[in-house]
Design a protein around this motif. Structure first.
Motif, PDB file in Angstrom:
ATOM      1  N   UNK A  92      -1.176  22.909  -5.726  1.00  0.00           N
ATOM      2  CA  UNK A  92      -1.927  22.065  -6.648  1.00  0.00           C
ATOM      3  C   UNK A  92      -1.579  20.676  -7.038  1.00  0.00           C
ATOM      4  N   UNK A  93      -0.208  20.693  -7.532  1.00  0.00           N
ATOM      5  CA  UNK A  93       0.341  19.547  -7.970  1.00  0.00           C
ATOM      6  C   UNK A  93       0.567  18.585  -6.845  1.00  0.00           C
ATOM      7  N   UNK A  94       1.057  19.084  -5.712  1.00  0.00           N
ATOM      8  CA  UNK A  94       1.317  18.291  -4.414  1.00  0.00           C
ATOM      9  C   UNK A  94       0.154  17.613  -4.031  1.00  0.00           C
ATOM     10  N   UNK A  95      -1.324  18.240  -4.231  1.00  0.00           N
ATOM     11  CA  UNK A  95      -2.415  17.635  -3.878  1.00  0.00           C
ATOM     12  C   UNK A  95      -2.485  16.476  -4.634  1.00  0.00           C
ATOM     13  N   UNK A  96      -2.330  16.680  -6.079  1.00  0.00           N
ATOM     14  CA  UNK A  96      -2.582  15.558  -7.011  1.00  0.00           C
ATOM     15  C   UNK A  96      -1.484  14.363  -6.625  1.00  0.00           C
ATOM     16  N   UNK A  97      -0.278  14.679  -6.155  1.00  0.00           N
ATOM     17  CA  UNK A  97       0.596  13.560  -5.909  1.00  0.00           C
ATOM     18  C   UNK A  97       0.208  12.768  -4.742  1.00  0.00           C
ATOM     19  N   UNK A  98      -0.267  13.411  -3.677  1.00  0.00           N
ATOM     20  CA  UNK A  98      -1.149  13.026  -2.428  1.00  0.00           C
ATOM     21  C   UNK A  98      -2.233  12.165  -2.857  1.00  0.00           C
ATOM     22  N   UNK A  99      -3.079  12.428  -3.721  1.00  0.00           N
ATOM     23  CA  UNK A  99      -4.380  11.451  -4.043  1.00  0.00           C
ATOM     24  C   UNK A  99      -3.852  10.394  -5.005  1.00  0.00           C
ATOM     25  N   UNK A 100      -2.833  10.605  -5.522  1.00  0.00           N
ATOM     26  CA  UNK A 100      -2.256   9.476  -6.267  1.00  0.00           C
ATOM     27  C   UNK A 100      -1.751   8.646  -5.350  1.00  0.00           C
ATOM     28  N   UNK A 101      -1.048   9.039  -4.424  1.00  0.00           N
ATOM     29  CA  UNK A 101      -0.345   7.895  -3.439  1.00  0.00           C
ATOM     30  C   UNK A 101      -1.622   7.254  -2.556  1.00  0.00           C
ATOM     31  N   UNK A 102      -2.541   7.939  -2.366  1.00  0.00           N
ATOM     32  CA  UNK A 102      -3.571   7.571  -1.539  1.00  0.00           C
ATOM     33  C   UNK A 102      -4.286   6.517  -2.237  1.00  0.00           C
ATOM     34  N   UNK A 103      -4.357   6.609  -3.545  1.00  0.00           N
ATOM     35  CA  UNK A 103      -5.048   5.667  -4.449  1.00  0.00           C
ATOM     36  C   UNK A 103      -4.377   4.474  -4.556  1.00  0.00           C
ATOM     37  N   UNK A 104      -2.961   4.701  -4.609  1.00  0.00           N
ATOM     38  CA  UNK A 104      -1.973   3.344  -4.531  1.00  0.00           C
ATOM     39  C   UNK A 104      -2.274   2.700  -3.043  1.00  0.00           C
ATOM     40  N   UNK A 105      -2.425   3.580  -2.053  1.00  0.00           N
ATOM     41  CA  UNK A 105      -2.469   2.738  -0.583  1.00  0.00           C
ATOM     42  C   UNK A 105      -3.685   2.001  -0.439  1.00  0.00           C
ATOM     43  N   UNK A 106      -4.662   2.453  -1.131  1.00  0.00           N
ATOM     44  CA  UNK A 106      -6.139   1.628  -1.182  1.00  0.00           C
ATOM     45  C   UNK A 106      -5.988   0.502  -2.099  1.00  0.00           C
TER      46      UNK A 106
END
Length: 619
Positions: A26-40
């Motif tokens: 679950x934490x890794x999912x949140x990390x991925x969401x955060x990185x995608x937010x920065x990518x956007x």
């Protein structure tokens, strides 16, 4: 592999080593969401344009760091390693699982053997990750001693060498990141001068670490943000509450729910979006500069990648400032001044000559002014001219200080800005730090006296600052005198026309007393009386001064010449001072940093007053 012509957005990582295993997916999912937010945020809005690259700074420690690295690898994000010490020594700290069992008295048996195997597996993962970094052209950075206070801190609190190294690692990552991802349980630190997750958060948001004089630095409050992913540690009896929030300093301009010393936000803070947007726009600018036309030094031969990058981006920022934006800004100012004069002139004819149709060209001219003002401000020619000029100057000074000093003595030149200036230069500060991240620094064997001559002296090619300011002083004085003479001409013309009208009126009064009707009383052209015609001529002579005040007055040639005079005297005295200190190694670093401080502060002052000359016109 990262392109050297791009300024990356840097994401740092910190977190607990002993995260609960069942929470990791679950934490890794949140990390991925955060990185995608920065990518956007880093996407180039132009069709076919390249996005701004992202670099993750990661120590590859057990637990949080490795979890963040996995998420970054899967998203294709470049990861650079930042280690507290050499790799073999670092591996000795990979004892998470066995040390956990030792705390409860288990030092043998199958469970302990399994723990040893897990730690060995993490060491192999470290080797794999470092190999991946090297194979992709990334960097392995050994964090320097930033505080230079090891002896003092060890006297003040009970801290070992390893913990001090980890503290410097945390400072380095926090200071060089635009965004810090923190896997934190939300609990406060256990003591002062620590090296844990919460301390790294404080480094990023408050810059609360010691400099070499044991003084807290006045760090910025709007230069970085933290993505807090709440994470349980082993042994934490609380239920899993994995969520993501943005943390910023309470002193920043954004509003949000308060947590401890920080504000909690659901979305990225405005100031961070602005920093990333400016970086994205800079990266999207296309400038073709042949290698032999890159400025600052005669040749790139013998320079390391770090200095080459500084030269490359200086030439780009310099070109963007002058050729791409100042030139267009000056054209807009000129057209606005000319059209403003036309507005005033046509309205005088409409009013004094009673020619109704003149209202149409007057209205068209006003519409043109509004269009040019809105269009020019939207293109931000003036703003980008100032910002890219400030960026170019920061890179120039950074380049020359790096040529004169060793790696351990070189600091981010933007730290020398006054506090009020730093607030406006945040994206530049982070860009200079990012260039430090992406390229290796080597201590070059270069004659420092030659560097000083090229930097501040009367050097011809490339032009030293003393010669530059002397030449610009003469140029700006000439321009200032030219436009002073032009203004005087308008003033004299206005006075002459006024006295001609006065004499005509006196003569007309005398003739009227003698009952003589003079031509002055009749029409001069069609239905236009002499008085109306005189008012138009007088008004036109007066309105002519608008051109000087709205266009040439905006360029502040007098102010520029005055600044050139002051800086010429400064560089002359600096050259004399250099002859006194050049043979004293202890004084060279102080001299170089003093020159750099004067230059960067002067540039900040220049930005402040030139910023007031935006696209506007007063009629």
């Amino acid at each position: 592999m990262l392109q050297n012509d791009k300024i990356p957005i840097v994401v740092g990582v910190t977190g607990h080593r002993n995260i609960v295993d069942e929470d990791k997916p679950a934490i890794k999912t949140q990390i991925a969401k955060s990185l995608k937010e920065i990518q956007n945020l880093c996407k180039n809005g132009k069709k076919g344009g390249e996005n701004t690259p992202i670099i993750m700074l990661n120590a590859f420690a057990q637990g949080a760091d490795m979890l963040c690295a996995e998420a970054a690898f899967e998203l294709g994000i470049e990861v650079y390693a930042v280690l507290p010490c050499k790799e073999e020594k670092y591996k000795q700290s990979f004892d998470l699982h066995q040390s956990t069992l030792k705390k409860v008295g288990i030092t043998s048996g199958q469970e302990y053997e399994d723990a040893l195997a897990k730690d060995e597996a993490d060491k192999k993962r470290l080797d794999e990750y470092l190999l991946r970094v090297r194979s992709r052209g990334g960097r392995i950075i050994y964090s320097p001693d930033i505080e230079k206070n090891k002896a003092w801190i060890k006297k003040t609190i009970d801290i070992d060498d390893e913990s001090y190294e980890y503290r410097q690692l945390g400072i380095y990552i926090a200071e060089h990141s635009h965004v810090l991802i923190a896997l934190w349980d939300g609990k406060p630190p256990q003591g002062q001068y620590g090296c844990g997750t919460v301390e790294v958060i404080k480094f990023a948001l408050e810059h609360k670490f010691l400099d070499k004089d044991k003084l807290f630095r006045p760090g910025m409050i709007n230069d970085s943000a933290v993505i807090w992913i709440k994470s349980r540690r082993q042994g934490d009896g609380a239920e899993a509450d994995i969520n993501k929030k943005w943390l910023i300093s309470n002193l920043a301009d954004d509003e949000g729910e308060s947590y401890a010393d920080y504000s909690l936000l659901d979305n990225p803070p405005i100031f961070l979006k602005d920093i990333i947007l400016k970086t994205v726009k800079y990266n999207a600018e296309k400038v073709d500069i042949p290698q032999d036309e890159i400025k600052l030094w005669e040749t790139a031969d013998g320079l390391d990648e770090y200095r080459k990058n500084l030269r490359r981006h200086y030439s780009k920022a310099d070109t963007l400032s002058y050729a791409k934006n100042q030139t267009k800004y000056n054209i807009f100012i000129l057209f606005l001044a000319i059209i403003g004069t036309i507005v005033a002139g046509t309205f005088l004819i409409y009013d004094d000559a009673s020619l109704p149709y003149m209202i149409f060209p007057c209205t068209i001219a006003i519409g043109a002014i509004l269009f040019l003002t809105v269009f020019g401000n939207r293109k931000a020619y003036h703003k980008k001219y100032i910002e890219y000029r400030a960026f170019a100057e920061a890179l120039r000074i950074q380049f020359y200080t790096s040529m004169c000093l060793t790696e351990s003595a070189v600091t981010n030149i933007c730290d020398l800005y006054a506090w009020s200036q730093k607030v406006e230069m945040v994206w530049i500060e982070k860009a200079v730090q990012a260039l430090e991240i992406i390229s290796n620094f080597e201590n070059l064997k270069i004659n420092t006296s030659k560097v000083i001559d090229v930097w501040i002296g009367n050097n011809k090619d490339p032009e030293g600052q003393l010669r530059y300011h002397n030449k610009k002083k003469a140029h700006n004085n000439k321009k200032a005198q030219l436009f002073k003479n032009l203004s005087k001409c308008f003033q004299i013309a206005t006075v002459v026309v006024y006295f001609v009208i006065f004499i005509f009126e006196v003569v007309a009064c005398l003739l009227r007393a003698c009952d003589i009707c003079w031509f002055w009383e009749g029409s001069f052209i069609a239905q236009v009386s002499w008085r109306n015609f005189a008012a138009i001529v007088l008004g036109t002579a007066t309105v002519g001064s608008l051109l000087a005040s709205s266009y040439w007055g905006k360029l502040s040639y007098d102010r520029k010449a005055d600044d050139n005079e002051k800086m010429s005297k400064f560089y002359a005295s600096a050259c004399a001072r250099w002859n006194e200190v050049k043979n004293h190694s202890m004084e060279i670093e102080r001299f170089v940093k003093e020159i750099a401080r004067e230059e960067i502060v002067e540039n900040g002052i220049w930005c402040s007053y030139v910023n007031e000359n935006g696209l506007e016109i007063n009629i």
